[in-house]
Design an enzyme around this catalytic site. Structure first.
Site, PDB file in Angstrom:
ATOM      1  N   TRP A 157     -34.482 -62.014  -4.858  1.00  0.00           N
ATOM      2  CA  TRP A 157     -35.271 -61.178  -5.816  1.00  0.00           C
ATOM      3  C   TRP A 157     -34.236 -60.022  -6.569  1.00  0.00           C
ATOM      4  O   TRP A 157     -34.399 -60.141  -8.008  1.00  0.00           O
ATOM      5  CB  TRP A 157     -36.196 -59.961  -5.177  1.00  0.00           C
ATOM      6  CG  TRP A 157     -37.120 -59.178  -6.202  1.00  0.00           C
ATOM      7  CD1 TRP A 157     -38.136 -59.618  -6.842  1.00  0.00           C
ATOM      8  CD2 TRP A 157     -36.437 -57.859  -6.825  1.00  0.00           C
ATOM      9  NE1 TRP A 157     -38.569 -58.535  -7.577  1.00  0.00           N
ATOM     10  CE2 TRP A 157     -37.623 -57.779  -7.475  1.00  0.00           C
ATOM     11  CE3 TRP A 157     -35.585 -56.843  -6.530  1.00  0.00           C
ATOM     12  CZ2 TRP A 157     -37.764 -56.381  -8.568  1.00  0.00           C
ATOM     13  CZ3 TRP A 157     -35.312 -56.046  -7.450  1.00  0.00           C
ATOM     14  CH2 TRP A 157     -36.594 -55.428  -8.329  1.00  0.00           C
ATOM     15  N   TYR A 195     -33.644 -60.527 -10.608  1.00  0.00           N
ATOM     16  CA  TYR A 195     -33.899 -59.436 -11.636  1.00  0.00           C
ATOM     17  C   TYR A 195     -32.570 -59.052 -12.347  1.00  0.00           C
ATOM     18  O   TYR A 195     -32.779 -58.705 -13.640  1.00  0.00           O
ATOM     19  CB  TYR A 195     -34.479 -58.148 -10.703  1.00  0.00           C
ATOM     20  CG  TYR A 195     -34.886 -57.223 -11.515  1.00  0.00           C
ATOM     21  CD1 TYR A 195     -36.261 -57.200 -12.076  1.00  0.00           C
ATOM     22  CD2 TYR A 195     -33.988 -55.896 -11.576  1.00  0.00           C
ATOM     23  CE1 TYR A 195     -36.537 -56.116 -12.800  1.00  0.00           C
ATOM     24  CE2 TYR A 195     -34.718 -54.949 -12.501  1.00  0.00           C
ATOM     25  CZ  TYR A 195     -35.923 -54.950 -13.043  1.00  0.00           C
ATOM     26  OH  TYR A 195     -36.419 -53.847 -13.981  1.00  0.00           O
ATOM     27  N   ASP A 205     -41.433 -61.590  -6.350  1.00  0.00           N
ATOM     28  CA  ASP A 205     -42.088 -60.289  -6.816  1.00  0.00           C
ATOM     29  C   ASP A 205     -43.552 -60.126  -6.108  1.00  0.00           C
ATOM     30  O   ASP A 205     -44.189 -60.711  -6.461  1.00  0.00           O
ATOM     31  CB  ASP A 205     -41.812 -60.191  -8.303  1.00  0.00           C
ATOM     32  CG  ASP A 205     -42.221 -58.845  -8.970  1.00  0.00           C
ATOM     33  OD1 ASP A 205     -41.429 -57.837  -8.977  1.00  0.00           O
ATOM     34  OD2 ASP A 205     -43.157 -58.640  -9.199  1.00  0.00           O
TER      35      ASP A 205
END
Length: 304
Positions: free
Chosen positions: A243, A247, A263
């Site tokens: 993640w 990001y 997410d």
């Protein structure tokens, strides 16, 4: 995707007009940044955004030749453009300031191409842009601080870090008074230093290792030519999982085709699907899956 005839039109040595292709959802962009704003570093007031910056004369993170100042942006009244004001201290690095401002506000995007690719997902808000950053190291630090905490808490931790170890802006401007710490400054910290402001121990160690690697020139956090390879490099670092790497690619590198499958909000939009099914479903939005992620964040009523 850059279709602009020019990156900027100089109005004066400290003011520039930055064109973009409409539509542009300025209010959504401003709200996104305001929700994550760090007091002293960023300020949203009177419909505009401003923040402190540290720019390097040689575009080299290891060089000590840094220039400090601020940038301010707001919509132009009668043009598809943003007005960029920079502090006099940044006149010598105006091109870099312009490039960072364009990346932060995603001014090189082509909303027509994006809307065509996303179809019904983008029909209600075709002007959404992908919020970027002015400094890839800063954004990477903020992504790590944001792991497993709320957006508000992530901003609080970033503010504590900045006010404790960031330098004071030589000439404060409005509510702007602090500079985000450099890799060299964070590299000198200890785990106990960061724990004292509320950062969990493993996350503290991750931040220090990251800062040391950047400060020593062993790691570059600038946008990767190969996004997948870049994310693989990030995932090999301690404390950076899938993640966080995704990001960072979205926000720090402005990569247009990254989908945040893991997410929390994205998983809520696909309650009946497994992660693998979500990945396969999202392939329809290539090559703009980062924008699909953004639209899904903004649309709680959307159903696959």
């Amino acid at each position: 995707m850059t279709l602009q005839p020019q990156l900027a039109e100089a109005v004066s040595p400290t003011r520039f007009l930055l064109p973009y292709l409409p539509p542009y959802d300025w209010s959504a962009q401003l709200h996104f940044l305001q929700y994550r704003a760090v007091a002293g570093v960023e300020e949203i007031a009177d419909g505009g955004y401003q923040r402190t910056v540290t720019l390097n004369l040689n575009n080299d993170v290891q060089s000590a030749q840094n220039v400090q100042g601020w940038i301010s942006l707001r919509p132009a009244a009668q043009a598809n453009a943003l007005i960029l004001d920079i502090s006099p201290s940044l006149v010598g690095v105006a091109d870099t300031a312009i490039a960072r401002a364009r990346r932060l506000f995603d001014l090189d995007a082509n909303p027509g191409l994006i809307s065509t690719s996303l179809g019904a997902l983008a029909q209600d808000r075709p002007g959404l842009r992908l919020p970027g950053c002015v400094d890839c190291f800063e954004q990477t630090v903020r992504a790590i601080l944001g792991q497993l905490v709320s957006v508000k808490m992530a901003a609080t931790l970033t503010q504590r870090l900045t006010h404790r170890w960031g330098e004071t802006l030589a000439q404060p401007h409005g509510g702007l008074s602090r500079l985000f710490p450099t890799p060299q400054q964070i590299a000198l910290l200890t785990v106990d230093d960061l724990r004292s402001i509320g950062v969990q121990a493993k996350r503290s160690a991750s931040l220090i290792a990251l800062a040391q690697a950047v400060a020593e020139g062993r790691l570059s956090l600038e946008p990767a030519e190969d996004t997948e390879a870049g994310m693989k490099t990030l995932r090999a670092l301690p404390g950076i999982g899938a993640w966080t790497a995704s990001y960072i690619a979205m926000r720090a590198w402005s990569a247009p085709d990254v989908f945040l499958t893991g997410d929390y909000l994205i998983k809520q939009r696909f309650p009946a699907m497994t992660p693998g099914q979500i990945v396969r479903y999202a392939q329809r939005w290539q090559p703009f899956r980062s924008y699909a992620t953004l639209h899904l964040w903004h649309n709680a009523q959307w159903l696959p």
